[in-house]
Design an enzyme around this catalytic site. Structure first.
Site, PDB file in Angstrom:
ATOM      1  N   SER C  69       0.791  -1.232   0.000  1.00  0.00           N
ATOM      2  CA  SER C  69       0.000   0.000   0.000  1.00  0.00           C
ATOM      3  C   SER C  69       0.820   1.278   0.000  1.00  0.00           C
ATOM      4  CB  SER C  69      -0.935   0.026   1.212  1.00  0.00           C
ATOM      5  OG  SER C  69      -1.984  -0.881   1.019  1.00  0.00           O
ATOM      6  N   LYS C  72       0.551   3.335  -3.044  1.00  0.00           N
ATOM      7  CA  LYS C  72      -0.602   4.206  -3.325  1.00  0.00           C
ATOM      8  C   LYS C  72      -0.143   5.665  -3.415  1.00  0.00           C
ATOM      9  CE  LYS C  72      -4.033   1.211  -1.098  1.00  0.00           C
ATOM     10  NZ  LYS C  72      -4.661   0.913   0.223  1.00  0.00           N
ATOM     11  N   TYR C 194      -4.015  -2.161 -10.398  1.00  0.00           N
ATOM     12  CA  TYR C 194      -3.958  -2.044  -8.936  1.00  0.00           C
ATOM     13  C   TYR C 194      -3.148  -3.188  -8.326  1.00  0.00           C
ATOM     14  CZ  TYR C 194      -5.305  -1.841  -4.077  1.00  0.00           C
ATOM     15  OH  TYR C 194      -5.255  -1.779  -2.709  1.00  0.00           O
ATOM     16  N   TYR C 245      -4.914   4.476   7.612  1.00  0.00           N
ATOM     17  CA  TYR C 245      -6.320   4.093   7.717  1.00  0.00           C
ATOM     18  C   TYR C 245      -6.857   4.524   9.083  1.00  0.00           C
ATOM     19  CZ  TYR C 245      -4.219   1.054   4.213  1.00  0.00           C
ATOM     20  OH  TYR C 245      -3.495   0.569   3.170  1.00  0.00           O
ATOM     21  N   VAL C 263       1.323  -3.463   3.998  1.00  0.00           N
ATOM     22  CA  VAL C 263       1.136  -4.716   4.716  1.00  0.00           C
ATOM     23  C   VAL C 263       2.376  -5.622   4.657  1.00  0.00           C
ATOM     24  CG1 VAL C 263       0.154  -6.096   2.866  1.00  0.00           C
ATOM     25  CG2 VAL C 263      -0.688  -6.403   5.210  1.00  0.00           C
TER      26      VAL C 263
END
Lengths: 310, 310, 310, 310
Positions: C69, C72, C194, C245, C263
């Protein structure tokens, strides 16, 4: 006492059709061109009594319309017959969800099991447990449709194509189910099956065989058991609480008839031990229920004492 | 055919009680000491047939137990009689919510109207529309209880005190309803009324008068209309879809009897046109439904063909 | 005053690594075998100061790990550079969501726009607006990775395959976005992009170029503007509120460093006007944040006064 | 580099006020008459630099306005000073919630701990842990207000009365918290305290002492530690992610200033190590943030390089 006098019933059906002429509520479903192009003035009602006699009124009993969500009953019944309800409970609950028929949020928050088999998520889940690839699954549905309608139905290829084209929310449901291992096998095959399921077309006259079977404890007019009594009872019960999504409660108060709505304008209703009913009229409310269909069922229920609570 | 032979019924009731002895599921409700102290071994079932005849089995038909949530039926019936359902719709929906009986989240997200009058939020809302201060509201409830039980019930003062002491979630619901103008008048009076409503106690024998009235289209054994047929029909319908909160669907599949559960262990069930039923056994599941009560209703339904869908 | 003395910093980095040896919290991510097989004892920290100097400690600065992630950020930066934030706002919000990184419920209830570009739904949405088919989209990402890491990264083909195999929840998000017209073009191409985005691998030493650029207002060590100051500011701000998050708030209190977790065990952090930081250690908490990484950033922040609020 | 030249700052403040004249967005808060009756044309901005110097512009620096939600900072700071953040974590999280400032649904679904102390539920929770009855709790707040504003503030009795009158949603939050044992003691005392907290009034000039203290690491202009550095850091961090509820993320991107909004039109902002800022202008957006206040902070941030990410 529930009224079963045929001439009285016929009069009530004619009055129900007459009533629809003053009802201009609802809109044609717009998400696919085939539904958006339906003639909004159509309205018919068909009743098939326990003794097998068919009574009807309105102008479209012979025309073909796609079953849309009403065919979720077919998968449910077929799976109940094959696996029994204890097994079905591993896959779906039978609880009204209080949410939209295609709610993804509900499934994510209250899942992983779909709340009930009348929701898109529930029907998709059941389709995943039909054996085989998409052709085999669709074939299985055709066979059950033929059994439950007493006639071979046709797949409307245009509607099928449109369902596939516009089915992204159903894809989201399917992949969410897949992510929590609630569906088995190839997702595309399952979706293909689900889109086909919505796209079979029959006439209201033919469609009425299904609720008649349910009302008659699973037996046909000759007294042969087409589906088991248990399956009939369980299906009717699920229709009562879940058949119209988040207006099932209001519908049961008003009509007392366990029913299943479809966005094409179909409504399939059961008066246990008395009759099966089909209404068709294509203008639906935001929850996908035919406005005139509701009106007709309400009228019939009141005039014939066909409310289950009486 | 629904069986109405009295000796057969008695046999089935005795068997149902016998069955409970092998069922050890559930727990006594723990949130108030009066319920936590109940004798968990108690079990009884009472049936009052359309003709007025009472049949029963088990060991506690004469004892008094608090009605808890089953008395939500009393407010609903009283208000339906007074205002009619169109007015009621301004205050509550009649849709199963899919959520917990005391869900605040559901009310905040899907409100401002409570989903149905069987939820705490729905009953609180109806209590707000009973005229007067808390004494007058409670008096109104007492009068309706007397009418619907054919006997003056007593308020259990200890339970009442306990309900008030532990009622913070209900207070949250009431103030949330107030903040969106869904309830009228003094919140404390309304809550006082709601807590009282849960705290009336009656025997299962007496309680059975209520579902008998409903099953009999609102009439007593002498054929006098105690409540209107419309109210009876609407109440039964709401019980069918909402009476056991988020297990109403499963319960209807299994028993086919529109019912209302209470956390004390009561279950009130209706077999339209046949009989009213009350079961009592205090160990409840996490949703507040008597485990043995469910078992007994399921047995009775199966053995006597009392499922509504047959 | 923020401390920039290099020998002090080195000492603090060594202490941070030392600290990790007493921390056994977290688990290796289990959803794909490549992450589940990582050596859990690995830990490293790299700091690249505004002047371009690199300081580090630990045992894996040269090894390659997938960005997961953290990449991103690459899509976000590339899209900010191409379209500017006003256009980005049409596609995603920049609000912390309070929910899980892959929440479907949140998107269904609060959408149709994803809450922020650090969520899976937000990154998928931005990937849809990269021009071209999947090859072209992935190529665009490679170019941006090269620019932001100052080195050509490699796609880990096994991780890519695993992401595709296990990506059903992301597929659900994509189809839900598609159903509300929030993403453009072919869903499979977007998902392919993605999944690739998550699968590029770099060393912590190389990864540190990205936060260094952000800390340095978008400029490289030679003072050349690699990305605009505005893009740097906006990216850092989004990291501050959304980067971890639903533990972004807690992380900002503890470290004061806008960060992005992955992760695989990566954490990319920015000390504006001072330094970029990368930590790597693969055991993560349930929200996907490296436990030892958090610990190291907290230590560094405290010892060097690198908290943004000072 | 952050600009601290006083004449430049003054020029920027004047321009900011000038800018507001073209901004007609937002509405006066309507839920209580005192706010609905404010003069909508008012606008002022006050800056207090680290060195203690005060610079301002606009027309209402001397008038008194109620602090509303900005005073949630006062409870947070006082409780952090008294208990330390580890203890605070037992009571509230410090996570942006993504929901409305008074969301009951979020608390019911993601609780029992409130997401953060800037939400109504979080502030109510902290108020419950202030010692004593309502008088003692309110006295404690007055003392902290005096400490953090360097001046004794007054309670606006009319606003206080209005807050009580219209506070049903806050009552719902408090009782829901009580039902899960998240608040201690008498609910009415806690609510009384919370309503009082919203009702203290000060001038923008006086209010600016609070963000100045935070920007200055807890020290006053004489260098005395009024609150601890840790408390200042933690408070600023929480403002950054949670201060404007579900537009905190957007605000941080635009202004880079950790801030707290109040529905009266106040905005309190911090530029760490540089200055505290207060803006006042009463027309607010649906999330309770002053439209002109946002505009002024954005202008100041851009013109003076006061964005935290630079």
């Amino acid at each position: 006492m529930k009224i079963t006098d045929e001439s009285k019933i016929l009069k009530v059906l004619d009055d129900a059709i007459e009533l629809t002429k003053n009802c201009n509520l609802g809109e044609l479903a717009q998400y696919i061109p085939e539904l958006a192009a339906q003639d909004p003035s159509q309205a018919s009602i068909v009743v098939k009594l326990k003794n097998g006699k068919v009574l009807s009124s309105g102008n479209c009993q012979q025309s073909l319309f796609t079953l849309q969500s009403t065919s979720k009953l077919v998968v449910l019944i077929g799976m109940l017959e094959k696996f029994g309800i204890q097994k079905i409970y591993d896959w779906v609950m039978v609880e009204p969800s209080g949410d939209d028929f295609a709610s993804v949020a509900r499934l994510d928050q209250f899942g992983p099991r779909p709340s009930n088999p009348m929701l898109n998520s529930g029907a998709i889940t059941l389709c995943s447990h039909i054996k085989g690839n998409s052709e085999e699954k669709i074939h299985w549905i055709e066979e059950w449709l033929e059994k439950l309608l007493n006639k071979k139905p046709h797949l409307n290829a245009k509607v099928f194509a449109s369902e596939r084209r516009t089915g992204d929310r159903n894809r989201a449901l399917a992949y969410l189910l897949k992510s929590s291992n609630m569906i088995e096998g190839n997702v595309e095959w399952i979706l293909e099956t689900y889109f086909a399921l919505c796209s079979f077309e029959v006439s209201p006259l033919d469609a009425c065989y299904l609720p008649f079977l349910l009302a008659n404890g699973g037996k046909n007019a000759a007294g042969e058991q087409v589906i088991s009594l248990q399956t009939a009872i369980q299906t009717i019960s699920i229709m009562a609480t879940c058949g119209l999504y988040n207006e099932s409660g209001t519908h049961l108060v008003k009509t007392g008839m366990p029913s299943k709505s479809g966005v094409s304008g179909y409504m399939i209703a059961v008066v246990p031990d008395v009759a099966g009913i089909v209404t068709f009229s294509p203008k639906v409310n935001p929850k996908g229920t035919s406005e005139r269909g509701s009106l007709m069922l309400e009228h019939v229920s009141r005039e014939l004492n066909w409310h289950f609570a009486i």
